[in-house]
Enzyme design. Structure first.
Site, PDB file in Angstrom:
ATOM      1  N   LEU A 155       0.828  -1.206   0.000  1.00  0.00           N
ATOM      2  CA  LEU A 155       0.000   0.000   0.000  1.00  0.00           C
ATOM      3  C   LEU A 155       0.867   1.262   0.000  1.00  0.00           C
ATOM      4  O   LEU A 155       0.573   2.226  -0.711  1.00  0.00           O
ATOM      5  CB  LEU A 155      -0.926  -0.013   1.227  1.00  0.00           C
TER       6      LEU A 155
ATOM      7  N   THR B   9      -7.558  -2.923  10.251  1.00  0.00           N
ATOM      8  CA  THR B   9      -7.974  -4.128   9.541  1.00  0.00           C
ATOM      9  C   THR B   9      -9.362  -4.628   9.937  1.00  0.00           C
ATOM     10  O   THR B   9      -9.834  -4.359  11.045  1.00  0.00           O
ATOM     11  CB  THR B   9      -6.936  -5.248   9.842  1.00  0.00           C
TER      12      THR B   9
ATOM     13  N   TYR C  14      -2.754 -11.003  15.403  1.00  0.00           N
ATOM     14  CA  TYR C  14      -2.712  -9.884  14.453  1.00  0.00           C
ATOM     15  C   TYR C  14      -3.864  -8.910  14.731  1.00  0.00           C
ATOM     16  O   TYR C  14      -3.656  -7.707  14.881  1.00  0.00           O
ATOM     17  CB  TYR C  14      -2.792 -10.425  13.020  1.00  0.00           C
TER      18      TYR C  14
ATOM     19  N   TRP D  35      -8.677  -7.267   2.684  1.00  0.00           N
ATOM     20  CA  TRP D  35      -8.330  -8.032   1.477  1.00  0.00           C
ATOM     21  C   TRP D  35      -7.616  -7.129   0.463  1.00  0.00           C
ATOM     22  O   TRP D  35      -8.049  -6.969  -0.692  1.00  0.00           O
ATOM     23  CB  TRP D  35      -9.575  -8.635   0.840  1.00  0.00           C
TER      24      TRP D  35
HETATM   25  N1  NAP Z   1      -2.711  -6.718   3.095  1.00  0.00           N
HETATM   26  C1  NAP Z   1      -3.970  -6.803   3.493  1.00  0.00           C
HETATM   27  O1  NAP Z   1      -4.760  -7.628   3.013  1.00  0.00           O
HETATM   28  C2  NAP Z   1      -4.486  -5.870   4.557  1.00  0.00           C
HETATM   29  C3  NAP Z   1      -5.813  -6.011   4.998  1.00  0.00           C
HETATM   30  C4  NAP Z   1      -6.294  -5.135   5.977  1.00  0.00           C
HETATM   31  C5  NAP Z   1      -5.481  -4.150   6.493  1.00  0.00           C
HETATM   32  N2  NAP Z   1      -4.187  -4.048   6.063  1.00  0.00           N
HETATM   33  C6  NAP Z   1      -3.342  -3.002   6.652  1.00  0.00           C
HETATM   34  O2  NAP Z   1      -2.899  -2.138   5.630  1.00  0.00           O
HETATM   35  C7  NAP Z   1      -1.600  -1.633   5.939  1.00  0.00           C
HETATM   36  C8  NAP Z   1      -0.667  -1.828   4.761  1.00  0.00           C
HETATM   37  O3  NAP Z   1      -0.599  -3.223   4.469  1.00  0.00           O
HETATM   38  P1  NAP Z   1       0.237  -3.790   3.228  1.00  0.00           P
HETATM   39  O4  NAP Z   1      -0.614  -4.801   2.558  1.00  0.00           O
HETATM   40  O5  NAP Z   1       0.798  -2.681   2.430  1.00  0.00           O
HETATM   41  O6  NAP Z   1       1.394  -4.554   4.012  1.00  0.00           O
HETATM   42  P2  NAP Z   1       2.907  -4.854   3.574  1.00  0.00           P
HETATM   43  O7  NAP Z   1       3.015  -4.967   2.101  1.00  0.00           O
HETATM   44  O8  NAP Z   1       3.321  -6.002   4.431  1.00  0.00           O
HETATM   45  O9  NAP Z   1       3.680  -3.535   3.997  1.00  0.00           O
HETATM   46  C9  NAP Z   1       4.051  -3.281   5.314  1.00  0.00           C
HETATM   47  C10 NAP Z   1       5.328  -2.501   5.271  1.00  0.00           C
HETATM   48  O10 NAP Z   1       5.728  -2.213   6.624  1.00  0.00           O
HETATM   49  C11 NAP Z   1       7.132  -2.310   6.649  1.00  0.00           C
HETATM   50  N3  NAP Z   1       7.677  -2.506   7.977  1.00  0.00           N
HETATM   51  C12 NAP Z   1       7.672  -3.620   8.732  1.00  0.00           C
HETATM   52  N4  NAP Z   1       8.344  -3.396   9.873  1.00  0.00           N
HETATM   53  C13 NAP Z   1       8.782  -2.105   9.815  1.00  0.00           C
HETATM   54  C14 NAP Z   1       9.526  -1.283  10.700  1.00  0.00           C
HETATM   55  N5  NAP Z   1       9.974  -1.758  11.876  1.00  0.00           N
HETATM   56  N6  NAP Z   1       9.786  -0.012  10.347  1.00  0.00           N
HETATM   57  C15 NAP Z   1       9.354   0.474   9.144  1.00  0.00           C
HETATM   58  N7  NAP Z   1       8.649  -0.262   8.272  1.00  0.00           N
HETATM   59  C16 NAP Z   1       8.353  -1.530   8.618  1.00  0.00           C
HETATM   60  C17 NAP Z   1       7.425  -3.529   5.802  1.00  0.00           C
HETATM   61  O11 NAP Z   1       8.777  -3.539   5.450  1.00  0.00           O
HETATM   62  P3  NAP Z   1       9.528  -4.961   5.277  1.00  0.00           P
HETATM   63  O12 NAP Z   1       9.011  -5.521   3.985  1.00  0.00           O
HETATM   64  O13 NAP Z   1      10.957  -4.547   5.260  1.00  0.00           O
HETATM   65  O14 NAP Z   1       9.148  -5.801   6.459  1.00  0.00           O
HETATM   66  C18 NAP Z   1       6.492  -3.278   4.622  1.00  0.00           C
HETATM   67  O15 NAP Z   1       7.130  -2.481   3.644  1.00  0.00           O
HETATM   68  C19 NAP Z   1      -1.191  -2.326   7.236  1.00  0.00           C
HETATM   69  O16 NAP Z   1      -1.480  -1.508   8.328  1.00  0.00           O
HETATM   70  C20 NAP Z   1      -2.079  -3.557   7.277  1.00  0.00           C
HETATM   71  O17 NAP Z   1      -2.293  -3.999   8.615  1.00  0.00           O
HETATM   72  C21 NAP Z   1      -3.676  -4.862   5.100  1.00  0.00           C
END
Ligand code: NAP
Length: 288
Positions: A12, A102, A126, A151
């Site tokens: 995202l 989430t 989580y 999702w």
């Molecule tokens: N994906 C879904 O289906 C979903 C659904 C509902 C809500 N969400 C929420 O939406 C948001 C974005 O999700 P996303 O899908 O983009 O997840 P993502 O692709 O896993 O991105 C999360 C990012 O956070 C970074 N991160 C982890 N630990 C860190 C730290 N200590 N300091 C700085 N950055 C750090 C990760 O870097 P690394 O790769 O280096 O670990 C990654 O780039 C989150 O809050 C998630 O809970 C996601």
């Protein structure tokens, strides 16, 4: 506005940065883990007090839902304590915080869609760590925005659209559960909505998803259809039949009513089939 994106290299975060850059009228400061480790208070306070942004969009999180069950400490550091640091820094520099949460904050037992004022009852580490993160954000930055989505799929990073396309390339038939329902949400549509909340400094809790609820089975069918493949290759199964069972329980119903967004008169995000078709077209073109 000067806008910081945390977790800028994630699925995202990447899209939010690209969208902001495309708008061309904001100063965008993308901070990935290397430039700002949100788990470390000094790193967060140092970065945000030197940049002094007008808004911060926090896309950083520990999103490996099953891994969170075994790594409870990491889940709470990343999804809860880090939010405390971010909210503390936003408060210090008077930046508007947009924080992502989430659908997993709900237990999934409600028969219809969850709105923002429904009672939460997360069933996984989580979900509990993300709910605690919401509390941190709201307590320290009461005028910030907290956005629950579900999702999430996009061009950048790993997601179910890419998994389904890969499986379709490897197997004749695919099997997906027909008893878990939710709203697929595409980063191409979510990113502009998050930026809008930041720019308008809208306070409070918002559910933000694309329109249209499906089971994972129906979603897999839609992915194959969007890719010009036969959706009948997808077979329904049930959560109880999954082998091995996944460590983290998923809400059976995680359909989010975008009530606060709608009641605010804001335009609904598109039906998920539109951005899905756009994404599948892009992904298949990459393989040509
Ligand atoms: N994906 C879904 O289906 C979903 C659904 C509902 C809500 N969400 C929420 O939406 C948001 C974005 O999700 P996303 O899908 O983009 O997840 P993502 O692709 O896993 O991105 C999360 C990012 O956070 C970074 N991160 C982890 N630990 C860190 C730290 N200590 N300091 C700085 N950055 C750090 C990760 O870097 P690394 O790769 O280096 O670990 C990654 O780039 C989150 O809050 C998630 O809970 C996601």
């Amino acid at each position: 506005m000067r806008i910081v994106v945390l977790g800028a290299a994630g699925q995202l975060g990447t899209e939010v940065v690209l969208h902001l850059e495309g708008l061309g009228h904001h100063e965008v400061i993308p901070l990935d883990r290397e430039r700002c480790n949100v788990a470390v208070r000094d790193s967060v306070l140092g970065s945000l007090t030197s940049v002094r942004p007008d808004a911060v969009i926090n896309c950083a999180a520990f999103t490996a839902v099953d891994a969170c069950e075994a790594e409870l400490g990491k889940a709470y550091v990343m999804n809860t304590l880090a939010v405390r640091h971010i909210a503390e820094a936003c408060r210090a520099v008077e930046a508007h915080l947009v924080h992502l949460s989430t659908d997993y904050v709900f237990d999934g037992r409600k028969h219809d869609a969850y709105h923002e004022w429904d009672t939460t009852n997360p069933q996984s580490v989580y979900g509990r760590s993300k709910l605690a993160g919401e509390v941190e954000a709201q307590r320290l930055c009461p005028s910030g925005s907290v956005v629950r989505t579900s999702w999430v799929c996009g061009y950048h990073g790993a997601n179910m659209v890419k998994t389904i396309l890969r499986l379709a390339g490897e197997h004749k038939t695919l099997s997906f559960v027909d008893d878990q329902r939710g709203h697929p949400t595409f980063t191409a549509d979510l990113a502009p909505a998050l930026v809008r909340l930041a720019v308008e400094r809208r306070p409070g809790l918002f559910h933000l998803t694309n329109d249209g609820d499906v089971s994972w089975y129906e979603f897999a069918e839609a992915v194959l259809e969007a890719g010009g493949m036969d959706p009948a290759r997808v077979r329904p199964t049930t959560t109880g039949r999954l082998k091995p069972a996944r460590p983290a329980p998923r809400p059976m119903n995680s359909v989010l009513d975008n009530a606060a967004w709608r009641f605010s008169g804001l335009p609904p995000l598109r039906n998920f089939r539109e951005p899905l078709t756009e994404l599948v077209t892009l992904l298949l073109a990459d393989h040509d």
